[in-house]
Design a protein around this motif. Structure first.
Motif, PDB file in Angstrom:
ATOM      1  N   PHE A  84       0.638  -1.218   0.003  1.00 17.29           N
ATOM      2  CA  PHE A  84      -0.087   0.038  -0.138  1.00 17.29           C
ATOM      3  C   PHE A  84       0.870   1.144   0.033  1.00 17.29           C
ATOM      4  N   GLY A  85       2.006   1.079   0.871  1.00 21.38           N
ATOM      5  CA  GLY A  85       2.862   2.319   0.542  1.00 21.38           C
ATOM      6  C   GLY A  85       3.519   2.490  -0.629  1.00 21.38           C
ATOM      7  N   GLY A  86       3.547   1.805  -1.582  1.00 16.27           N
ATOM      8  CA  GLY A  86       3.916   2.051  -2.931  1.00 16.27           C
ATOM      9  C   GLY A  86       2.722   2.718  -3.690  1.00 16.27           C
ATOM     10  N   ILE A  87       1.415   2.516  -3.462  1.00 10.36           N
ATOM     11  CA  ILE A  87       0.337   3.177  -3.972  1.00 10.36           C
ATOM     12  C   ILE A  87       0.548   4.727  -3.559  1.00 10.36           C
ATOM     13  N   VAL A  88       0.618   4.774  -2.289  1.00  8.25           N
ATOM     14  CA  VAL A  88       0.888   6.157  -1.827  1.00  8.25           C
ATOM     15  C   VAL A  88       2.063   6.874  -2.244  1.00  8.25           C
ATOM     16  N   ALA A  89       3.156   6.180  -2.408  1.00 12.13           N
ATOM     17  CA  ALA A  89       4.135   6.916  -3.115  1.00 12.13           C
ATOM     18  C   ALA A  89       4.052   7.467  -4.417  1.00 12.13           C
ATOM     19  N   THR A  90       3.263   6.786  -5.203  1.00 16.28           N
ATOM     20  CA  THR A  90       2.998   7.041  -6.526  1.00 16.28           C
ATOM     21  C   THR A  90       2.288   8.408  -6.507  1.00 16.28           C
ATOM     22  N   GLU A  91       0.990   8.454  -5.475  1.00 15.62           N
ATOM     23  CA  GLU A  91       0.223   9.702  -5.453  1.00 15.62           C
ATOM     24  C   GLU A  91       1.365  10.989  -5.048  1.00 15.62           C
ATOM     25  N   ARG A  99     -11.217  -5.134  -7.997  1.00 15.57           N
ATOM     26  CA  ARG A  99     -12.093  -3.903  -8.857  1.00 15.57           C
ATOM     27  C   ARG A  99     -13.275  -4.232  -8.547  1.00 15.57           C
ATOM     28  N   TRP A 100     -13.825  -5.713  -8.931  1.00 15.95           N
ATOM     29  CA  TRP A 100     -15.186  -6.031  -8.445  1.00 15.95           C
ATOM     30  C   TRP A 100     -15.695  -5.753  -7.238  1.00 15.95           C
ATOM     31  N   ILE A 101     -14.882  -5.919  -6.273  1.00 18.93           N
ATOM     32  CA  ILE A 101     -15.266  -6.143  -4.722  1.00 18.93           C
ATOM     33  C   ILE A 101     -15.301  -4.626  -4.534  1.00 18.93           C
ATOM     34  N   GLY A 102     -14.387  -3.667  -5.055  1.00 18.09           N
ATOM     35  CA  GLY A 102     -14.680  -2.448  -4.805  1.00 18.09           C
ATOM     36  C   GLY A 102     -15.869  -1.856  -5.556  1.00 18.09           C
ATOM     37  N   ASP A 114      -4.482  -0.137  13.037  1.00 22.48           N
ATOM     38  CA  ASP A 114      -5.604   0.536  13.420  1.00 22.48           C
ATOM     39  C   ASP A 114      -6.743   0.182  12.477  1.00 22.48           C
ATOM     40  N   PRO A 115      -7.850  -0.122  13.223  1.00 19.79           N
ATOM     41  CA  PRO A 115      -9.013  -0.870  12.110  1.00 19.79           C
ATOM     42  C   PRO A 115      -9.683   0.086  11.196  1.00 19.79           C
ATOM     43  N   ILE A 116      -9.608   1.477  11.703  1.00 21.77           N
ATOM     44  CA  ILE A 116     -10.360   2.467  10.977  1.00 21.77           C
ATOM     45  C   ILE A 116      -9.187   2.791   9.742  1.00 21.77           C
ATOM     46  N   PHE A 117      -8.134   2.914  10.019  1.00 24.19           N
ATOM     47  CA  PHE A 117      -7.130   3.228   8.844  1.00 24.19           C
ATOM     48  C   PHE A 117      -7.285   1.844   7.946  1.00 24.19           C
ATOM     49  N   LEU A 118      -7.263   0.527   8.391  1.00 26.77           N
ATOM     50  CA  LEU A 118      -7.275  -0.413   7.720  1.00 26.77           C
ATOM     51  C   LEU A 118      -8.316  -0.459   6.751  1.00 26.77           C
ATOM     52  N   LYS A 119      -9.583  -0.227   7.263  1.00 26.10           N
ATOM     53  CA  LYS A 119     -10.918  -0.091   6.301  1.00 26.10           C
ATOM     54  C   LYS A 119     -10.739   0.901   5.219  1.00 26.10           C
ATOM     55  N   TRP A 120     -10.323   1.943   5.541  1.00 24.76           N
ATOM     56  CA  TRP A 120     -10.204   3.252   4.900  1.00 24.76           C
ATOM     57  C   TRP A 120      -9.165   2.744   3.624  1.00 24.76           C
ATOM     58  N   ALA A 121      -7.882   2.457   4.107  1.00 24.67           N
ATOM     59  CA  ALA A 121      -6.925   1.977   2.972  1.00 24.67           C
ATOM     60  C   ALA A 121      -7.362   0.988   2.135  1.00 24.67           C
ATOM     61  N   ILE A 122      -7.948  -0.048   2.507  1.00 25.47           N
ATOM     62  CA  ILE A 122      -8.465  -0.990   1.732  1.00 25.47           C
ATOM     63  C   ILE A 122      -9.530  -0.566   0.657  1.00 25.47           C
ATOM     64  N   ARG A 123     -10.427   0.257   1.151  1.00 25.65           N
ATOM     65  CA  ARG A 123     -11.323   0.934   0.094  1.00 25.65           C
ATOM     66  C   ARG A 123     -10.580   1.788  -0.780  1.00 25.65           C
ATOM     67  N   GLN A 124      -9.561   2.411  -0.523  1.00 20.82           N
ATOM     68  CA  GLN A 124      -8.697   3.412  -1.408  1.00 20.82           C
ATOM     69  C   GLN A 124      -8.115   2.376  -2.513  1.00 20.82           C
ATOM     70  N   THR A 129     -10.695   0.819  -5.016  1.00 22.01           N
ATOM     71  CA  THR A 129     -11.329   1.877  -5.951  1.00 22.01           C
ATOM     72  C   THR A 129     -10.140   2.768  -6.459  1.00 22.01           C
ATOM     73  N   TRP A 130      -9.133   2.695  -6.425  1.00 16.89           N
ATOM     74  CA  TRP A 130      -7.983   3.320  -7.017  1.00 16.89           C
ATOM     75  C   TRP A 130      -8.107   3.571  -8.475  1.00 16.89           C
ATOM     76  N   GLN A 131      -7.844   4.533  -9.056  1.00 18.42           N
ATOM     77  CA  GLN A 131      -8.427   4.711 -10.485  1.00 18.42           C
ATOM     78  C   GLN A 131      -7.058   5.431 -11.424  1.00 18.42           C
ATOM     79  N   SER A 132      -5.997   5.374 -10.589  1.00 16.78           N
ATOM     80  CA  SER A 132      -4.983   6.023 -11.023  1.00 16.78           C
ATOM     81  C   SER A 132      -4.392   5.254 -12.581  1.00 16.78           C
TER      82      SER A 132
END
Length: 212
Positions: free
Chosen positions: A64-71, A98-101, A144-154, A157-160
């Motif tokens: 996931f850190g790689g995805i953030v690094a690209t942004e 992507r289907w799950i998203g 952190d479960p809040i961060f985990l759920k948010w990051a998984i959603r990102q 649904t990542w569109q880059s």
């Protein structure tokens, strides 16, 4: 300056075996996202709060850190971006992610299920040694479960689709979380799983020393 972006819930320990002693480094700390914060806005906030040096940068991101690094790279234009066990754009994500998203199925999965280590967890991450299992267990305990759920959603649904300049992608050919067959233009690591930054770090270090 080398900025390090770890995987979901992980911290500086995933980089403990990288040979970066000749370079100033800083590990980016994950902070809780604001309500409805997008990945793009989150990257901007990390830049504002944690990246003081803006020139002659090297970004190294795992999973996931790689995805953030690209942004982050889209904004700062670093000298080099190195992805490890990650993806460069949405086309390298498995279609079923992507289907799950799109169906928002991830919203129905309790975070505690994802944070409870099982044999399936160990198999998916490709961990076998006690050292790897202990590290993964510790990472899950401290996520952190809040961060985990948010990051998984990102991720889902990542569109880059933007091409990042000066980017090099190192990927294990046995990665079960982000399968190698969906990636393109990568440096393959034989028998490398998703946590190959621990087991195959000697090979990774050899590439990184040439890249930076």
């Amino acid at each position: 300056m080398v900025y390090l972006f770890s995987g979901l819930g992980a911290d500086h320990r995933v980089f403990q075996f990288l040979d970066l002693k000749d370079y100033p480094t800083k590990t980016i700390e994950w902070v809780l996202p604001f309500p409805s914060e997008t990945l793009e806005l989150y990257a901007q906030r990390l830049i504002h709060e944690q990246i003081q040096q803006k020139d002659n940068l090297i970004l190294i991101g795992v999973s996931f850190g790689g995805i953030v690094a690209t942004e982050v790279a889209k904004i700062l234009k670093p000298r080099r971006v190195i992805l490890i066990s990650s993806v460069k754009n949405k086309h390298e994500l498995p279609i079923y992610y992507r289907w799950i998203g799109m169906l928002q199925l991830d919203r129905w999965i309790p975070a505690r299920w994802l944070l409870t280590p099982t044999l399936l967890t160990y198999y998916s991450f490709g961990v076998r040694s006690k050292q790897e299992i202990d590290l993964l267990n510790d990472i899950l305990r401290n996520t952190d479960p809040i961060f985990l759920k948010w990051a998984i959603r990102q991720i889902l649904t990542w569109q880059s689709i933007q091409k990042i300049e000066n980017l090099v992608h190192i990927h294990g050919d046995k990665d079960r979380i982000l399968p190698y067959k969906y990636t393109r233009n990568t440096i393959p690591i034989h028998a490398g799983g998703h946590l190959m930054i621990i087991r195959q770090v000697t090979q990774i270090n050899a590439f990184i020393s040439k890249l930076i």
